[in-house]
Design an enzyme around this catalytic site. Structure first.
Site, PDB file in Angstrom:
ATOM      1  N   ARG A  63     -36.107 -29.067  -2.573  1.00 28.58           N
ATOM      2  CA  ARG A  63     -36.188 -27.672  -2.734  1.00 28.58           C
ATOM      3  C   ARG A  63     -36.351 -26.779  -1.396  1.00 28.58           C
ATOM      4  NH1 ARG A  63     -40.949 -24.455  -5.145  1.00 28.58           N
ATOM      5  NH2 ARG A  63     -39.674 -22.412  -5.923  1.00 28.58           N
ATOM      6  N   HIS A  67     -34.408 -23.542  -0.078  1.00 24.61           N
ATOM      7  CA  HIS A  67     -34.735 -22.372   0.432  1.00 24.61           C
ATOM      8  C   HIS A  67     -34.696 -22.088   1.701  1.00 24.61           C
ATOM      9  CE1 HIS A  67     -38.109 -21.429  -2.933  1.00 24.61           C
ATOM     10  NE2 HIS A  67     -37.027 -21.938  -3.521  1.00 24.61           N
ATOM     11  N   ASN A  95     -42.224 -18.411  -2.095  1.00 31.52           N
ATOM     12  CA  ASN A  95     -42.240 -19.544  -1.700  1.00 31.52           C
ATOM     13  C   ASN A  95     -42.628 -20.788  -2.855  1.00 31.52           C
ATOM     14  OD1 ASN A  95     -45.169 -19.993  -2.227  1.00 31.52           O
ATOM     15  ND2 ASN A  95     -45.777 -19.291  -0.255  1.00 31.52           N
ATOM     16  N   HIS A 192     -32.714 -29.653 -10.141  1.00 33.17           N
ATOM     17  CA  HIS A 192     -33.818 -29.677 -11.303  1.00 33.17           C
ATOM     18  C   HIS A 192     -34.141 -31.006 -11.662  1.00 33.17           C
ATOM     19  CE1 HIS A 192     -34.436 -24.876 -10.932  1.00 33.17           C
ATOM     20  NE2 HIS A 192     -34.646 -25.619  -9.796  1.00 33.17           N
TER      21      HIS A 192
HETATM   22  C1  HEM Z   1     -29.995 -21.837  -9.661  1.00 36.60           C
HETATM   23  C2  HEM Z   1     -31.097 -21.117  -9.097  1.00 36.60           C
HETATM   24  C3  HEM Z   1     -32.317 -21.740  -9.027  1.00 36.60           C
HETATM   25  C4  HEM Z   1     -33.434 -21.246  -9.444  1.00 36.60           C
HETATM   26  C5  HEM Z   1     -33.583 -19.895 -10.410  1.00 36.60           C
HETATM   27  C6  HEM Z   1     -34.610 -22.076  -9.025  1.00 36.60           C
HETATM   28  C7  HEM Z   1     -35.859 -21.789  -9.471  1.00 36.60           C
HETATM   29  C8  HEM Z   1     -36.981 -22.651  -9.384  1.00 36.60           C
HETATM   30  C9  HEM Z   1     -38.284 -22.383  -9.749  1.00 36.60           C
HETATM   31  C10 HEM Z   1     -38.896 -21.141 -10.564  1.00 36.60           C
HETATM   32  C11 HEM Z   1     -39.129 -23.668  -9.620  1.00 36.60           C
HETATM   33  C12 HEM Z   1     -40.362 -23.967 -10.019  1.00 36.60           C
HETATM   34  C13 HEM Z   1     -41.237 -23.425  -8.955  1.00 36.60           C
HETATM   35  C14 HEM Z   1     -42.726 -23.483  -9.600  1.00 36.60           C
HETATM   36  O1  HEM Z   1     -42.979 -22.624 -10.490  1.00 36.60           O
HETATM   37  O2  HEM Z   1     -43.544 -24.053  -8.727  1.00 36.60           O
HETATM   38  C15 HEM Z   1     -38.135 -24.578  -8.930  1.00 36.60           C
HETATM   39  C16 HEM Z   1     -38.323 -25.696  -8.750  1.00 36.60           C
HETATM   40  C17 HEM Z   1     -37.540 -26.761  -8.055  1.00 36.60           C
HETATM   41  N1  HEM Z   1     -36.329 -26.249  -7.654  1.00 36.60           N
HETATM   42 FE1  HEM Z   1     -35.308 -24.676  -8.130  1.00 36.60          FE
HETATM   43  N2  HEM Z   1     -34.096 -23.076  -8.384  1.00 36.60           N
HETATM   44  C18 HEM Z   1     -32.921 -22.975  -8.440  1.00 36.60           C
HETATM   45  C19 HEM Z   1     -31.970 -23.920  -7.741  1.00 36.60           C
HETATM   46  C20 HEM Z   1     -32.212 -24.902  -7.101  1.00 36.60           C
HETATM   47  C21 HEM Z   1     -31.355 -25.698  -6.187  1.00 36.60           C
HETATM   48  C22 HEM Z   1     -29.920 -25.446  -5.821  1.00 36.60           C
HETATM   49  C23 HEM Z   1     -32.145 -26.713  -5.609  1.00 36.60           C
HETATM   50  C24 HEM Z   1     -32.014 -27.830  -4.904  1.00 36.60           C
HETATM   51  C25 HEM Z   1     -30.551 -28.426  -4.727  1.00 36.60           C
HETATM   52  C26 HEM Z   1     -33.563 -26.701  -6.327  1.00 36.60           C
HETATM   53  C27 HEM Z   1     -34.588 -27.687  -6.467  1.00 36.60           C
HETATM   54  C28 HEM Z   1     -35.783 -27.436  -6.990  1.00 36.60           C
HETATM   55  C29 HEM Z   1     -36.528 -28.557  -7.073  1.00 36.60           C
HETATM   56  C30 HEM Z   1     -36.261 -29.917  -6.532  1.00 36.60           C
HETATM   57  C31 HEM Z   1     -37.819 -28.126  -7.766  1.00 36.60           C
HETATM   58  C32 HEM Z   1     -39.015 -28.751  -8.127  1.00 36.60           C
HETATM   59  C33 HEM Z   1     -40.174 -28.585  -6.999  1.00 36.60           C
HETATM   60  C34 HEM Z   1     -41.474 -29.664  -6.888  1.00 36.60           C
HETATM   61  O3  HEM Z   1     -41.596 -29.972  -7.944  1.00 36.60           O
HETATM   62  O4  HEM Z   1     -42.012 -29.387  -5.889  1.00 36.60           O
HETATM   63  N3  HEM Z   1     -33.421 -25.548  -7.296  1.00 36.60           N
HETATM   64  N4  HEM Z   1     -36.767 -23.993  -8.782  1.00 36.60           N
HETATM   65  C1  LIG Z   2     -46.999 -19.084  -0.640  1.00 36.82           C
HETATM   66  O1  LIG Z   2     -47.569 -17.806  -0.927  1.00 36.82           O
HETATM   67  C2  LIG Z   2     -48.812 -17.582  -1.112  1.00 36.82           C
HETATM   68  C3  LIG Z   2     -48.940 -15.987  -1.288  1.00 36.82           C
HETATM   69  O2  LIG Z   2     -48.022 -15.430  -2.113  1.00 36.82           O
HETATM   70  C4  LIG Z   2     -49.794 -17.874  -0.191  1.00 36.82           C
HETATM   71  O3  LIG Z   2     -50.942 -17.852  -0.489  1.00 36.82           O
HETATM   72  C5  LIG Z   2     -49.663 -19.338  -0.026  1.00 36.82           C
HETATM   73  O4  LIG Z   2     -50.331 -20.188   1.164  1.00 36.82           O
HETATM   74  C6  LIG Z   2     -48.113 -19.936   0.464  1.00 36.82           C
HETATM   75  N1  LIG Z   2     -47.881 -21.344   0.427  1.00 36.82           N
HETATM   76  C7  LIG Z   2     -47.423 -21.806   1.254  1.00 36.82           C
HETATM   77  C8  LIG Z   2     -47.234 -23.427   1.123  1.00 36.82           C
HETATM   78  O5  LIG Z   2     -47.339 -21.510   2.453  1.00 36.82           O
END
Ligand code: HEM
Ligand SMILES: *[C@@H]1O[C@H](CO)[C@@H](O)[C@H](O)[C@H]1NC(C)=O
Ligand SMILES: *[C@@H]1O[C@H](CO)[C@@H](O)[C@H](O)[C@H]1NC(C)=O
Length: 321
Positions: A63, A67, A95, A192
């Site tokens: 991820r 980003h 983030n 995902h």
């Molecule tokens: C298609 C549009 C995308 C959206 C709207 C999106 C949105 C999100 C959101 C909201 C989360 C959860 C964050 C949280 O609640 O902490 C997430 C997690 C994640 N995203 Fe996406 N994402 C997108 C595309 C991608 C792409 C292109 C990748 C990598 C190729 C990716 C890799 C990941 C991974 C691996 C996680 C899990 C992170 C973790 O468990 O630490 N995402 N994403």
């Molecule tokens: C992500 O952003 C929040 C504020 O929205 C901040 O408090 C937090 O430290 C940030 N996380 C990282 C890993 O930098």
């Protein structure tokens, strides 16, 4: 002994991928062959060591690369810490709980000991994401190196990230603005297959604040119950994207077929007839998912790269030089 890696079975794949990136000067598969021959090995060992003790970091590293590349190009701007005078990308609410920063720091430190000032943080993120995917059981692919680190990281740039409530039309548009086809958007969403989402990212689906006051009709009712239970523990409680959150496989696409996508942006890929066929194809054929994912990742890793003198090589990934 140093061997330019992946000679053998993957040579063919590599040729195909190399062929498609010839337009980007300055980057190459063996960029560090002479200047820092152990760079790839160090990253791989650091990633593997860290994932062994914390498998959830595989998702974090994948991820992080996404980003990084979607904001200002793949230039490690995501790693910059805020200072007195600058609020960095990292501090954006977008983030969204990124993790794995310490893995990059560790790899960078070891690499700096061997070849100071040579290997960019942007390349380290790209390699680490690639190695994390492989570690989790995903495809093996080679990536070109030679990115430079950017000198800008601003909180206000993070509007370029897709939010979890986007529908597929909006996703197609945003990924299209970055040069991705509909198919590439879907296959990249397959990232995902790793990791979790926090309650704050999906709770709006559990009770729609409209006239019906109901659960999102595109969400399986049993899954909605399980998600609600998770949310009882608060906004930061995590729910896995699929039943194998630390394994890179195609179960994410199977989940979408069962209305078990966690985010609106996940389930919409199946709801929308424009993307449903692609979801079905990847749900049926994991090898095809792996191959297309590898190619799309190489492409994502080339978004607005700053090669040559357009960037720098940081000493500490958290600070602009
Ligand atoms: C298609 C549009 C995308 C959206 C709207 C999106 C949105 C999100 C959101 C909201 C989360 C959860 C964050 C949280 O609640 O902490 C997430 C997690 C994640 N995203 Fe996406 N994402 C997108 C595309 C991608 C792409 C292109 C990748 C990598 C190729 C990716 C890799 C990941 C991974 C691996 C996680 C899990 C992170 C973790 O468990 O630490 N995402 N994403
Ligand atoms: C992500 O952003 C929040 C504020 O929205 C901040 O408090 C937090 O430290 C940030 N996380 C990282 C890993 O930098
Ligand atoms: C997607 O969202 C946009 C903006 O809210 C809306 O105009 C459009 O009708 C939606 N498309 C679909 C297919 O739901």
């Amino acid at each position: 002994m140093v061997i330019p890696h992946f000679i053998g079975a993957f040579f063919i794949v590599e040729l195909i991928i190399t062929g498609s990136i010839i337009g980007v000067d300055g980057l190459s598969m063996d960029y560090y062959l002479m200047s820092c021959p152990f760079a790839e090995t160090i990253v791989k060992n650091t990633v593997n060591r860290n994932l062994q003790s914390n498998p959830a970091l595989a998702a974090g590293l994948l991820r992080m690369h996404f980003h990084d590349c979607f904001i200002e190009g793949c230039d490690a701007s995501i790693l910059i810490d805020s200072t007195k005078d600058n609020k960095a990308e990292k501090d954006s609410p977008a983030n969204l709980s990124l993790r794995g920063y310490e893995v990059i720091d560790e790899a960078k430190e070891e690499i700096e000991n061997q070849c100071p000032g040579v290997v960019s943080c942007a390349d380290i993120i790209a390699m680490a994401a690639r190695d994390a995917v492989l570690w989790a059981g995903g495809p093996l692919y080679d990536i070109p190196k030679g990115r430079k680190d950017g000198r800008r990281s601003k909180i206000e740039d993070t509007f370029n990230l897709p939010p979890p409530f986007f529908n597929s039309t909006q996703l197609i548009k945003m990924f299209g603005q970055h040069g991705f086809s509909v198919q590439e958007m879907v296959v990249l969403s397959g990232g995902h297959t790793l990791g979790t989402a926090r309650c704050s990212s999906f709770k709006s689906r559990l009770r729609k604040f409209d006239a019906t006051n109901d659960v999102d009709p595109t969400l399986d009712q049993n899954l909605a119950k399980a998600m609600s239970q998770t949310c009882n523990a608060g906004d930061d409680a995590e729910f896995p994207f699929d039943s194998s959150k630390n394994a890179f496989d195609n179960l994410y696409f199977n989940a979408l077929q069962r209305k078990a996508g966690v985010l609106t942006s996940d389930q919409t890929l199946f709801t929308n007839p424009k993307t449903r066929g692609i979801v079905n194809a990847y749900a049926m054929n994991q090898a095809m998912f792996f191959f297309d994912f590898s190619q799309a990742m190489v492409k994502m890793g080339l978004l607005d790269v700053k090669e040559g003198d357009k960037g720098e090589v940081r000493e500490n990934c958290r600070r602009i030089k």
